[in-house]
Design a protein around this motif. Structure first.
Motif, mmCIF file in Angstrom:
data_model
loop_
_atom_site.group_PDB
_atom_site.id
_atom_site.type_symbol
_atom_site.label_atom_id
_atom_site.label_comp_id
_atom_site.label_asym_id
_atom_site.label_seq_id
_atom_site.Cartn_x
_atom_site.Cartn_y
_atom_site.Cartn_z
ATOM 1 N N ASP A 129 23.471 2.823 82.907
ATOM 2 C CA ASP A 129 23.375 4.272 83.083
ATOM 3 C C ASP A 129 22.591 4.560 84.367
ATOM 4 O O ASP A 129 21.394 4.292 84.455
ATOM 5 N N ASP A 130 23.284 5.107 85.356
ATOM 6 C CA ASP A 130 22.663 5.380 86.655
ATOM 7 C C ASP A 130 21.683 6.540 86.574
ATOM 8 O O ASP A 130 20.668 6.577 87.284
ATOM 9 N N SER A 131 21.928 7.503 85.730
ATOM 10 C CA SER A 131 21.074 8.691 85.661
ATOM 11 C C SER A 131 19.708 8.380 85.068
ATOM 12 O O SER A 131 18.704 8.987 85.454
ATOM 13 N N THR A 132 19.630 7.437 84.151
ATOM 14 C CA THR A 132 18.350 7.074 83.522
ATOM 15 C C THR A 132 17.839 5.714 83.970
ATOM 16 O O THR A 132 16.738 5.319 83.574
ATOM 17 N N LYS A 133 18.634 4.985 84.793
ATOM 18 C CA LYS A 133 18.282 3.638 85.250
ATOM 19 C C LYS A 133 17.940 2.739 84.057
ATOM 20 O O LYS A 133 16.903 2.088 84.015
ATOM 21 N N ARG A 134 18.887 2.707 83.111
ATOM 22 C CA ARG A 134 18.662 1.904 81.913
ATOM 23 C C ARG A 134 19.918 1.110 81.574
ATOM 24 O O ARG A 134 21.049 1.527 81.879
ATOM 25 N N LEU A 135 19.680 -0.029 80.920
ATOM 26 C CA LEU A 135 20.753 -0.845 80.373
ATOM 27 C C LEU A 135 20.809 -0.569 78.870
ATOM 28 O O LEU A 135 19.827 -0.774 78.161
ATOM 29 N N ILE A 136 21.964 -0.127 78.390
ATOM 30 C CA ILE A 136 22.093 0.342 77.016
ATOM 31 C C ILE A 136 23.015 -0.589 76.228
ATOM 32 O O ILE A 136 24.134 -0.879 76.672
ATOM 33 N N GLN A 137 22.545 -1.025 75.092
ATOM 34 C CA GLN A 137 23.372 -1.789 74.155
ATOM 35 C C GLN A 137 23.897 -0.811 73.102
ATOM 36 O O GLN A 137 23.128 -0.219 72.338
ATOM 37 N N TYR A 138 25.216 -0.668 73.059
ATOM 38 C CA TYR A 138 25.823 0.421 72.282
ATOM 39 C C TYR A 138 26.876 -0.138 71.335
ATOM 40 O O TYR A 138 27.781 -0.881 71.755
ATOM 41 N N ASN A 139 26.747 0.188 70.053
ATOM 42 C CA ASN A 139 27.751 -0.172 69.052
ATOM 43 C C ASN A 139 28.730 0.990 68.938
ATOM 44 O O ASN A 139 28.402 2.044 68.391
ATOM 45 N N PHE A 140 29.936 0.798 69.504
ATOM 46 C CA PHE A 140 30.883 1.903 69.536
ATOM 47 C C PHE A 140 31.647 2.050 68.228
ATOM 48 O O PHE A 140 32.320 3.075 68.006
ATOM 49 N N ARG A 141 31.543 1.065 67.346
ATOM 50 C CA ARG A 141 32.228 1.187 66.059
ATOM 51 C C ARG A 141 31.559 2.228 65.166
ATOM 52 O O ARG A 141 32.234 3.001 64.488
ATOM 53 N N ASN A 142 30.231 2.220 65.163
ATOM 54 C CA ASN A 142 29.528 3.217 64.350
ATOM 55 C C ASN A 142 28.764 4.234 65.204
ATOM 56 O O ASN A 142 27.949 4.993 64.671
ATOM 57 N N ASP A 143 29.017 4.222 66.523
ATOM 58 C CA ASP A 143 28.451 5.223 67.448
ATOM 59 C C ASP A 143 26.922 5.267 67.391
ATOM 60 O O ASP A 143 26.309 6.332 67.202
ATOM 61 N N THR A 144 26.308 4.098 67.579
ATOM 62 C CA THR A 144 24.839 4.029 67.577
ATOM 63 C C THR A 144 24.353 3.221 68.771
ATOM 64 O O THR A 144 24.999 2.254 69.191
ATOM 65 N N THR A 145 23.214 3.635 69.311
ATOM 66 C CA THR A 145 22.561 2.888 70.382
ATOM 67 C C THR A 145 21.613 1.867 69.755
ATOM 68 O O THR A 145 20.677 2.241 69.040
ATOM 69 N N ILE A 146 21.846 0.578 70.038
ATOM 70 C CA ILE A 146 21.048 -0.483 69.439
ATOM 71 C C ILE A 146 19.752 -0.683 70.210
ATOM 72 O O ILE A 146 18.665 -0.714 69.641
ATOM 73 N N ASN A 147 19.853 -0.810 71.520
ATOM 74 C CA ASN A 147 18.683 -1.028 72.377
ATOM 75 C C ASN A 147 18.882 -0.329 73.711
ATOM 76 O O ASN A 147 20.017 -0.034 74.114
ATOM 77 N N SER A 148 17.756 -0.118 74.393
ATOM 78 C CA SER A 148 17.783 0.469 75.725
ATOM 79 C C SER A 148 16.682 -0.176 76.556
ATOM 80 O O SER A 148 15.530 -0.236 76.124
ATOM 81 N N TYR A 149 17.052 -0.690 77.749
ATOM 82 C CA TYR A 149 16.107 -1.427 78.583
ATOM 83 C C TYR A 149 16.026 -0.788 79.967
ATOM 84 O O TYR A 149 17.061 -0.423 80.553
ATOM 85 N N PRO A 150 14.803 -0.657 80.520
ATOM 86 C CA PRO A 150 14.686 -0.184 81.909
ATOM 87 C C PRO A 150 15.394 -1.153 82.859
ATOM 88 O O PRO A 150 15.208 -2.370 82.764
#
Length: 320
Positions: A129-150
């Motif tokens: 994500d360029d807007s937040t400068k974060r790496l996002i781990q996303y489960n698209f099957r149940n639409d949940t964000t698992i982790n977020s890293y700077p």
């Protein structure tokens, strides 16, 4: 000698081409990218009309998609579920073996601006994500964000991303970089014209315009295939593929590997080759001494002292 080795390797690679695959020049003309799955099917992406076409190994068309905006094809290793990401449309779609869309994910409503998306499996995505400068781990099957890293890196020249065993592989136009999930840089090396990653079990590969490199933790980047005349190259588990002169060439992995081993053997410096002449000469010049026949200097000195003592005692007895 070095020139002869390079010439030999080039000629061997040409000889190792199994055949020219039956895709006519019209199908290969203006191809922006080409991918091969492990069943021998070929995928041609054309940036001119944003078309994505699948052919079998005989050149017969299996399916075709006409896209409205540019998409980046991640890989075709699983032909039943091929992921494509569009930065322009801010979405990812998955297509089946007949090039029919089976799922679409829209990132605009949930995230900021996604510069790159990597489908780890059939459930999880990794998003930059360029807007937040974060790496996002996303489960698209149940639409949940698992982790977020700077993850504060430059997104301007980003070409591809891969996440494997808690390591983030970033490919730019001129470099490959590897980070930990804590944003610690673990490795960096220059790499020109890289296009995408390919993972085969634990092996991480980079497919570039006319060569394919492998990341080896102990050595860094090692070229495993190269064709300077090719415009596009790719590989599957059995072969290398190269488009040159609007023709598609197939190379055997085993024959290319043997050519590389032969090249390395012939390029080995003569100084590193073992020689047994010098040790033999030394042995001839200095024969082994028989220590039983020749006493040491200490032993000889002791014998002289004992004889002198005996002679002294004998003289004293004669005087007395």
């Amino acid at each position: 000698m070095k020139f002869l080795n390079i010439l030999f390797f080039f000629l061997f690679c040409i000889a190792s081409a199994q055949n020219i695959l039956p895709l006519d020049t019209l199908k290969l003309k203006e191809a922006k990218d080409m991918l091969a799955d492990d069943y021998g099917n070929l995928y041609i992406y054309k940036n001119k009309d944003f078309s994505f076409t699948k052919y079998d190994s005989l050149g017969k068309q299996i399916g075709k998609m006409m896209l409205t905006v540019p998409y980046k094809v991640q890989n075709v290793q699983n032909p039943l579920n091929v992921p494509l990401f569009s930065e322009n449309a801010q979405e990812m779609k998955f297509v089946d073996q007949n090039m029919n869309e089976i799922q679409r994910l829209d990132f605009k409503q949930k995230f900021g601006f996604i510069r790159m998306a990597y489908a780890e499996d059939l459930q999880q995505l990794w998003l930059l994500d360029d807007s937040t400068k974060r790496l996002i781990q996303y489960n698209f099957r149940n639409d949940t964000t698992i982790n977020s890293y700077p993850f504060d890196i430059s997104f301007e020249d980003l070409m591809d991303m891969l996440v494997y065993e808690n390591k983030v592989y970033i490919l730019t136009r001129k470099h490959i970089r590897i980070y930990s999930l804590k944003f610690e840089k673990l490795f960096e090396a220059p790499l020109e014209n890289g296009k995408r990653f390919r993972r085969e079990n634990d092996m991480i590969l980079v497919v570039a315009s006319n060569f394919i490199s492998q990341y080896v933790p102990e050595k860094g980047m090692t070229t495993i295939f190269e064709d300077q005349e090719a415009q596009i190259v790719d590989k599957n588990i059995l072969s290398y593929f190269a488009i040159k002169g609007n023709k598609l060439y197939l190379y055997s992995l085993e024959k290319v590997k043997k050519a590389q081993q032969q090249k390395q053997l012939e390029a080995q410096p003569e100084s590193l080759q073992p020689s047994t002449e010098k040790p033999v000469e030394k042995m001839e010049e200095k024969p082994v001494e028989n220590t039983a026949e020749k006493p040491s200097d200490n032993t000889l000195q002791k014998l002289i002292e004992d004889i002198s003592q005996v002679q002294t005692e004998a003289v004293e007895k004669l005087i007395n």
